[in-house]
Design a protein around this motif. Structure first.
Motif, PDB file in Angstrom:
ATOM      1  N   SER A 114     -12.874   0.501  64.161  1.00 23.95           N
ATOM      2  CA  SER A 114     -14.322   0.454  63.926  1.00 23.95           C
ATOM      3  C   SER A 114     -14.803  -0.978  64.076  1.00 23.95           C
ATOM      4  CB  SER A 114     -14.661   0.977  62.523  1.00 23.95           C
ATOM      5  OG  SER A 114     -14.090   0.136  61.531  1.00 23.95           O
ATOM      6  N   GLU A 115     -15.980  -1.147  64.607  1.00 22.79           N
ATOM      7  CA  GLU A 115     -16.510  -2.471  64.902  1.00 22.79           C
ATOM      8  C   GLU A 115     -17.841  -2.662  64.180  1.00 22.79           C
ATOM      9  OE1 GLU A 115     -16.387  -5.047  68.844  1.00 22.79           O
ATOM     10  OE2 GLU A 115     -17.873  -3.457  68.956  1.00 22.79           O
ATOM     11  N   SER A 116     -17.981  -3.826  63.542  1.00 20.77           N
ATOM     12  CA  SER A 116     -19.214  -4.169  62.812  1.00 20.77           C
ATOM     13  C   SER A 116     -19.835  -5.399  63.464  1.00 20.77           C
ATOM     14  CB  SER A 116     -18.895  -4.447  61.339  1.00 20.77           C
ATOM     15  OG  SER A 116     -20.055  -4.893  60.660  1.00 20.77           O
ATOM     16  N   ILE A 117     -21.116  -5.288  63.882  1.00 20.31           N
ATOM     17  CA  ILE A 117     -21.823  -6.383  64.555  1.00 20.31           C
ATOM     18  C   ILE A 117     -23.086  -6.709  63.750  1.00 20.31           C
ATOM     19  CG2 ILE A 117     -22.969  -7.124  66.662  1.00 20.31           C
ATOM     20  CD1 ILE A 117     -21.177  -5.236  68.216  1.00 20.31           C
ATOM     21  N   VAL A 118     -23.277  -8.011  63.475  1.00 25.48           N
ATOM     22  CA  VAL A 118     -24.424  -8.461  62.667  1.00 25.48           C
ATOM     23  C   VAL A 118     -25.167  -9.531  63.452  1.00 25.48           C
ATOM     24  CG1 VAL A 118     -25.164  -9.464  60.482  1.00 25.48           C
ATOM     25  CG2 VAL A 118     -23.137  -8.002  60.554  1.00 25.48           C
ATOM     26  N   ASN A 119     -26.503  -9.410  63.520  1.00 27.65           N
ATOM     27  CA  ASN A 119     -27.363 -10.440  64.127  1.00 27.65           C
ATOM     28  C   ASN A 119     -27.644 -11.512  63.080  1.00 27.65           C
ATOM     29  OD1 ASN A 119     -29.479 -11.986  65.222  1.00 27.65           O
ATOM     30  ND2 ASN A 119     -30.104 -10.274  66.503  1.00 27.65           N
ATOM     31  N   LEU A 120     -27.250 -12.762  63.364  1.00 22.03           N
ATOM     32  CA  LEU A 120     -27.346 -13.857  62.393  1.00 22.03           C
ATOM     33  C   LEU A 120     -28.649 -14.634  62.478  1.00 22.03           C
ATOM     34  CD1 LEU A 120     -23.733 -15.314  62.799  1.00 22.03           C
ATOM     35  CD2 LEU A 120     -24.520 -13.502  61.277  1.00 22.03           C
ATOM     36  N   ARG A 145     -19.749 -18.868  56.775  1.00 26.98           N
ATOM     37  CA  ARG A 145     -19.726 -17.845  55.729  1.00 26.98           C
ATOM     38  C   ARG A 145     -19.206 -16.505  56.279  1.00 26.98           C
ATOM     39  NH1 ARG A 145     -24.466 -18.524  54.125  1.00 26.98           N
ATOM     40  NH2 ARG A 145     -25.602 -16.801  55.076  1.00 26.98           N
ATOM     41  N   TYR A 146     -19.617 -16.161  57.510  1.00 23.28           N
ATOM     42  CA  TYR A 146     -19.144 -14.905  58.096  1.00 23.28           C
ATOM     43  C   TYR A 146     -17.698 -15.022  58.579  1.00 23.28           C
ATOM     44  CZ  TYR A 146     -23.504 -12.262  57.904  1.00 23.28           C
ATOM     45  OH  TYR A 146     -24.588 -11.546  57.483  1.00 23.28           O
ATOM     46  N   GLU A 147     -17.322 -16.196  59.111  1.00 21.08           N
ATOM     47  CA  GLU A 147     -15.948 -16.360  59.591  1.00 21.08           C
ATOM     48  C   GLU A 147     -14.954 -16.269  58.450  1.00 21.08           C
ATOM     49  OE1 GLU A 147     -16.047 -20.037  61.614  1.00 21.08           O
ATOM     50  OE2 GLU A 147     -17.107 -19.269  63.387  1.00 21.08           O
ATOM     51  N   SER A 148     -15.331 -16.690  57.228  1.00 20.31           N
ATOM     52  CA  SER A 148     -14.440 -16.571  56.073  1.00 20.31           C
ATOM     53  C   SER A 148     -14.188 -15.113  55.700  1.00 20.31           C
ATOM     54  CB  SER A 148     -15.038 -17.317  54.880  1.00 20.31           C
ATOM     55  OG  SER A 148     -16.253 -16.710  54.457  1.00 20.31           O
ATOM     56  N   LYS A 149     -15.083 -14.192  56.160  1.00 20.96           N
ATOM     57  CA  LYS A 149     -14.906 -12.767  55.895  1.00 20.96           C
ATOM     58  C   LYS A 149     -14.204 -12.044  57.039  1.00 20.96           C
ATOM     59  CE  LYS A 149     -19.146 -12.639  53.089  1.00 20.96           C
ATOM     60  NZ  LYS A 149     -20.489 -12.029  52.950  1.00 20.96           N
ATOM     61  N   GLY A 150     -13.705 -12.792  58.020  1.00 19.33           N
ATOM     62  CA  GLY A 150     -12.976 -12.171  59.116  1.00 19.33           C
ATOM     63  C   GLY A 150     -13.814 -11.887  60.337  1.00 19.33           C
ATOM     64  N   TYR A 151     -15.087 -12.333  60.363  1.00 19.88           N
ATOM     65  CA  TYR A 151     -15.925 -12.106  61.526  1.00 19.88           C
ATOM     66  C   TYR A 151     -15.664 -13.189  62.572  1.00 19.88           C
ATOM     67  CZ  TYR A 151     -18.800  -8.566  59.133  1.00 19.88           C
ATOM     68  OH  TYR A 151     -19.253  -7.444  58.521  1.00 19.88           O
ATOM     69  N   GLN A 152     -16.018 -12.858  63.815  1.00 21.87           N
ATOM     70  CA  GLN A 152     -16.000 -13.817  64.919  1.00 21.87           C
ATOM     71  C   GLN A 152     -17.444 -14.048  65.348  1.00 21.87           C
ATOM     72  OE1 GLN A 152     -13.991 -12.521  68.412  1.00 21.87           O
ATOM     73  NE2 GLN A 152     -14.269 -14.436  69.520  1.00 21.87           N
ATOM     74  N   THR A 153     -17.906 -15.303  65.280  1.00 21.87           N
ATOM     75  CA  THR A 153     -19.287 -15.631  65.620  1.00 21.87           C
ATOM     76  C   THR A 153     -19.364 -16.111  67.060  1.00 21.87           C
ATOM     77  OG1 THR A 153     -19.010 -17.870  64.785  1.00 21.87           O
ATOM     78  CG2 THR A 153     -19.843 -16.228  63.240  1.00 21.87           C
ATOM     79  N   TYR A 154     -20.465 -15.762  67.744  1.00 16.44           N
ATOM     80  CA  TYR A 154     -20.610 -16.130  69.152  1.00 16.44           C
ATOM     81  C   TYR A 154     -22.083 -16.019  69.548  1.00 16.44           C
ATOM     82  CZ  TYR A 154     -20.878 -11.050  69.709  1.00 16.44           C
ATOM     83  OH  TYR A 154     -21.247  -9.745  69.617  1.00 16.44           O
ATOM     84  N   PRO A 155     -22.533 -16.830  70.552  1.00 18.57           N
ATOM     85  CA  PRO A 155     -23.907 -16.719  71.048  1.00 18.57           C
ATOM     86  C   PRO A 155     -23.968 -15.746  72.222  1.00 18.57           C
ATOM     87  CG  PRO A 155     -22.883 -18.685  71.929  1.00 18.57           C
ATOM     88  CD  PRO A 155     -21.864 -18.041  71.037  1.00 18.57           C
ATOM     89  N   GLU A 156     -25.038 -14.961  72.267  1.00 17.92           N
ATOM     90  CA  GLU A 156     -25.221 -14.010  73.351  1.00 17.92           C
ATOM     91  C   GLU A 156     -26.698 -13.638  73.436  1.00 17.92           C
ATOM     92  OE1 GLU A 156     -23.891  -9.463  74.458  1.00 17.92           O
ATOM     93  OE2 GLU A 156     -22.424 -10.764  73.505  1.00 17.92           O
ATOM     94  N   ALA A 157     -27.244 -13.677  74.673  1.00 18.79           N
ATOM     95  CA  ALA A 157     -28.635 -13.262  74.939  1.00 18.79           C
ATOM     96  C   ALA A 157     -29.617 -14.046  74.068  1.00 18.79           C
ATOM     97  CB  ALA A 157     -28.808 -11.759  74.711  1.00 18.79           C
ATOM     98  N   GLY A 158     -29.366 -15.360  73.876  1.00 22.07           N
ATOM     99  CA  GLY A 158     -30.303 -16.200  73.148  1.00 22.07           C
ATOM    100  C   GLY A 158     -30.215 -16.048  71.641  1.00 22.07           C
ATOM    101  N   SER A 159     -29.250 -15.335  71.097  1.00 26.69           N
ATOM    102  CA  SER A 159     -29.095 -15.144  69.656  1.00 26.69           C
ATOM    103  C   SER A 159     -27.644 -15.366  69.274  1.00 26.69           C
ATOM    104  CB  SER A 159     -29.532 -13.730  69.234  1.00 26.69           C
ATOM    105  OG  SER A 159     -30.886 -13.496  69.550  1.00 26.69           O
ATOM    106  N   TRP A 160     -27.443 -15.557  67.959  1.00 24.99           N
ATOM    107  CA  TRP A 160     -26.089 -15.705  67.414  1.00 24.99           C
ATOM    108  C   TRP A 160     -25.706 -14.416  66.691  1.00 24.99           C
ATOM    109  CZ3 TRP A 160     -22.199 -19.295  67.597  1.00 24.99           C
ATOM    110  CH2 TRP A 160     -22.485 -20.438  68.335  1.00 24.99           C
TER     111      TRP A 160
END
Length: 304
Positions: A238-244, A281-296
């Motif tokens: 399962s994949e969880s995606i959040v707009n930061l 804060r999100y990376e400490s919870k196991g997320y991978q942060t990245y920029p895409e389409a002008g947003s993080w």
């Protein structure tokens, strides 16, 4: 008197530039990128040597996964390229270059891009912008500089001298016995059995050739079929995606108020200050942060 003062001022300025800025200048020349480029260095030959020395230094350390941090930076300059993406691309390029030199990928933390900064230059002209287009590498909060990663080659060890051969001491009695044995007659009788062996072999081959018959072909067994490998187990993911973006804007708003800004006013430097905080804060919870389409964005994949 006036000439003496001029000479003293000249000597002070010369000593300041000759000895006061050596370490800073040497650190400024470390892993600099070309403008608007995430994969080309200002001095490619120098950067290759610097990366080789960094790789040798890291391979000589007993490191654990995630212990190496790589940060990318960009200069304040008019460009169509988003500075956060450009600085993150530079950090990722250096990580890939070190992996090609044998450093394990699991030793690196996720690359971090800090965007446009003025830490090494005031960005007033091209010469002062160049030091800000860089990548920094830290191991346990220690920044790797040319002085730190300088690998000292081991001195060649002298070859050991060959040990002298032991002297063979023979007594007159031993020499006399050897001479006596050399004078004794050769026992020719022992050669007689050796002469009979070829005759015996010839007789056996002659009898075998007369009684030789065609041998029946030996049936060959068919090879057993190879076992069919069992299919791998299916793992549900399962994949969880959040707009930061909303959290970054809100954090930038809080920073603006903390430094005395007006409500509704959001300066660019507040946004760049809020970005790494929210991503961390999100990376400490196991997320991978990245920029895409002008947003993080933040993304995490887990097994169900």
């Amino acid at each position: 008197m006036k000439k003496l003062c001029v000479i003293m001022i000249f000597l002070i300025v010369f000593v300041f530039f000759a000895f006061g800025t050596t370490d800073k200048q040497e650190e400024i020349d470390f892993l600099l990128f070309l403008p608007n480029s995430g994969n080309s260095f200002v001095n490619a030959d120098q950067a290759e040597i610097q990366l080789d020395n960094v790789a040798k230094y890291l391979l000589g350390k007993n490191l654990v996964p995630g212990q190496i941090a790589v940060y990318g930076y960009a200069a304040f300059a008019a460009s169509d390229i988003e500075p956060m993406s450009l600085s993150a691309e530079r950090a990722l390029f250096v990580i890939n270059a070190l992996q090609k030199r044998g450093v394990s990928g699991e030793l690196f933390a996720d690359p971090v891009g800090y965007g446009s900064v003025d830490l090494w230059g005031n960005n007033t002209d091209e010469g002062s912008r160049s030091p800000n287009r860089r990548v920094r590498i830290l191991v346990d909060d220690i920044m790797l500089t040319p002085e730190v990663v300088n690998v000292v080659e081991p001195e060649p060890q002298p070859e050991p001298e060959p040990e002298p051969e032991p002297e063979i001491i023979t007594s007159p009695v031993i020499i006399a016995e050897a001479e006596e044995q050399s004078k004794s007659p050769f026992p020719w009788i022992i050669l007689l059995p050796l002469l009979l062996i070829p005759l015996l072999l010839f007789w056996l081959l002659k009898n075998k050739r007369g009684t030789k018959t065609a041998a029946a072909p030996i049936p060959q067994e068919a090879p057993a079929p190879a076992p069919t490998p069992a299919p791998p187990p299916v793992v549900a993911m399962s994949e969880s995606i959040v707009n930061l973006e909303e959290e970054i804007r809100f954090r930038a708003y809080e920073i603006s108020l903390a430094r005395g800004g007006q409500p509704g006013e959001m300066m660019e430097e507040d946004w760049y200050t809020a970005l790494p905080e929210v991503c961390a804060r999100y990376e400490s919870k196991g997320y991978q942060t990245y920029p895409e389409a002008g947003s993080w964005w933040a993304r995490r994949t887990v097994k169900r």
